[in-house]
Design an enzyme around this catalytic site. Structure first.
Site, short mmCIF file in Angstrom:
data_model
loop_
_atom_site.label_atom_id
_atom_site.label_comp_id
_atom_site.label_asym_id
_atom_site.label_seq_id
_atom_site.Cartn_x
_atom_site.Cartn_y
_atom_site.Cartn_z
N TYR A 59 3.14 11.49 -10.39
CA TYR A 59 2.63 11.39 -9.01
C TYR A 59 3.80 10.90 -8.18
O TYR A 59 4.36 9.83 -8.44
CB TYR A 59 1.47 10.41 -8.92
CG TYR A 59 0.94 10.27 -7.50
CD1 TYR A 59 -0.03 11.14 -7.02
CD2 TYR A 59 1.43 9.29 -6.65
CE1 TYR A 59 -0.50 11.04 -5.72
CE2 TYR A 59 0.97 9.18 -5.35
CZ TYR A 59 0.00 10.06 -4.89
OH TYR A 59 -0.46 9.97 -3.59
N ASP A 124 -5.12 12.58 -3.10
CA ASP A 124 -4.12 11.67 -3.63
C ASP A 124 -4.66 10.91 -4.85
O ASP A 124 -3.96 10.74 -5.85
CB ASP A 124 -3.69 10.67 -2.56
CG ASP A 124 -2.87 11.33 -1.46
OD1 ASP A 124 -2.51 12.51 -1.61
OD2 ASP A 124 -2.58 10.65 -0.45
N ASP A 144 5.70 0.58 3.45
CA ASP A 144 4.59 1.46 3.81
C ASP A 144 3.33 1.00 3.08
O ASP A 144 3.30 0.94 1.85
CB ASP A 144 4.94 2.90 3.43
CG ASP A 144 3.80 3.87 3.68
OD1 ASP A 144 2.90 3.54 4.48
OD2 ASP A 144 3.80 4.95 3.07
N GLU A 150 -0.91 3.05 -3.33
CA GLU A 150 -0.70 3.98 -4.45
C GLU A 150 -0.15 3.23 -5.67
O GLU A 150 -0.57 3.48 -6.81
CB GLU A 150 0.27 5.09 -4.04
CG GLU A 150 -0.33 6.04 -3.01
CD GLU A 150 0.71 6.99 -2.43
OE1 GLU A 150 0.36 8.14 -2.16
OE2 GLU A 150 1.87 6.56 -2.24
#
Length: 208
Positions: A59, A124, A144, A150
């Site tokens: 990913y 995602d 971010d 994530e």
């Protein structure tokens, strides 16, 4: 006496001859198979030996909200494509799977669309679930929140996460990013880093 009867009645000479024929065919096939990969193993003569591991499905997280983030993202993508231990074709790069093909870079207003928002986060999340590990193209001086989410999701899913930072970015890393991921590497290491065997490491840079 027919062949079937010879087997049924235990004709020793016939059975030994048959055994020799079978062994010749098996050994011939094993030698042929030894020249070809078969999953994680290859046949060599009459035993299995470990074969080279295939590239991983990753990913690939990134940010593109500033010139610095975009430059790091582009350089990182090129390095990943050059890295033989990562399968670019089967990895999940979110910008390559935008909902209904709507490009957020060219149409930033779609980020306010509720349907697009939900479809994007679900895409995602599924990308993380289907991947073996995460590669985060991260800029410490311009953190971010989305990438931090994530990273946390990868950790919660029991998956490794390798954070890639610019060589010249000397800003401290948030403690959760620095110590809550598997390891931190520089962009210059990315093209040759072996993602098939990632070992946890301690970040030696400054944190906050």
């Amino acid at each position: 006496m027919s062949s079937i009867n010879k087997v049924l009645y235990g004709d020793t000479d016939y059975l030994n001859t048959l055994k020799d024929k079978v062994n010749k065919v098996v050994n011939k096939n094993l030698k042929q198979i030894s020249k070809e990969k078969d999953g994680d193993y290859m046949f060599s003569s009459t035993k299995l030996v470990e074969a080279p591991m295939p590239p991983v499905k990753a990913y690939i997280g990134c940010s593109w909200f500033s010139d610095k983030q975009t430059a790091h993202m582009k350089a990182g993508i090129e390095a990943i494509k050059a890295n033989p231990s990562v399968s670019w074709e089967y990895s999940h790069y979110p910008l390559a799977h935008q909902y209904k093909g709507m490009d957020v870079n060219n149409n930033p207003e779609i980020m306010q669309d509720k349907e697009w928002q939900l479809a994007t986060i679900n895409s995602d999340f599924e990308g993380i679930k289907s991947s073996e590990l995460g590669i985060m193209l991260y800029v410490p001086s311009e953190p971010d929140d989305g990438q931090a989410w994530e990273m946390g999701n990868l950790h919660a899913s029991g998956k490794q996460c390798v954070v890639v930072i610019p060589d010249d970015d000397k800003e401290p890393l948030n403690l959760m990013v620095a110590c809550g991921t598997t390891c931190i590497i520089k962009l210059s290491e990315l093209a040759t880093f072996d993602f098939r065997h990632v070992v946890a490491d301690v970040y030696d840079g400054e944190v906050y």
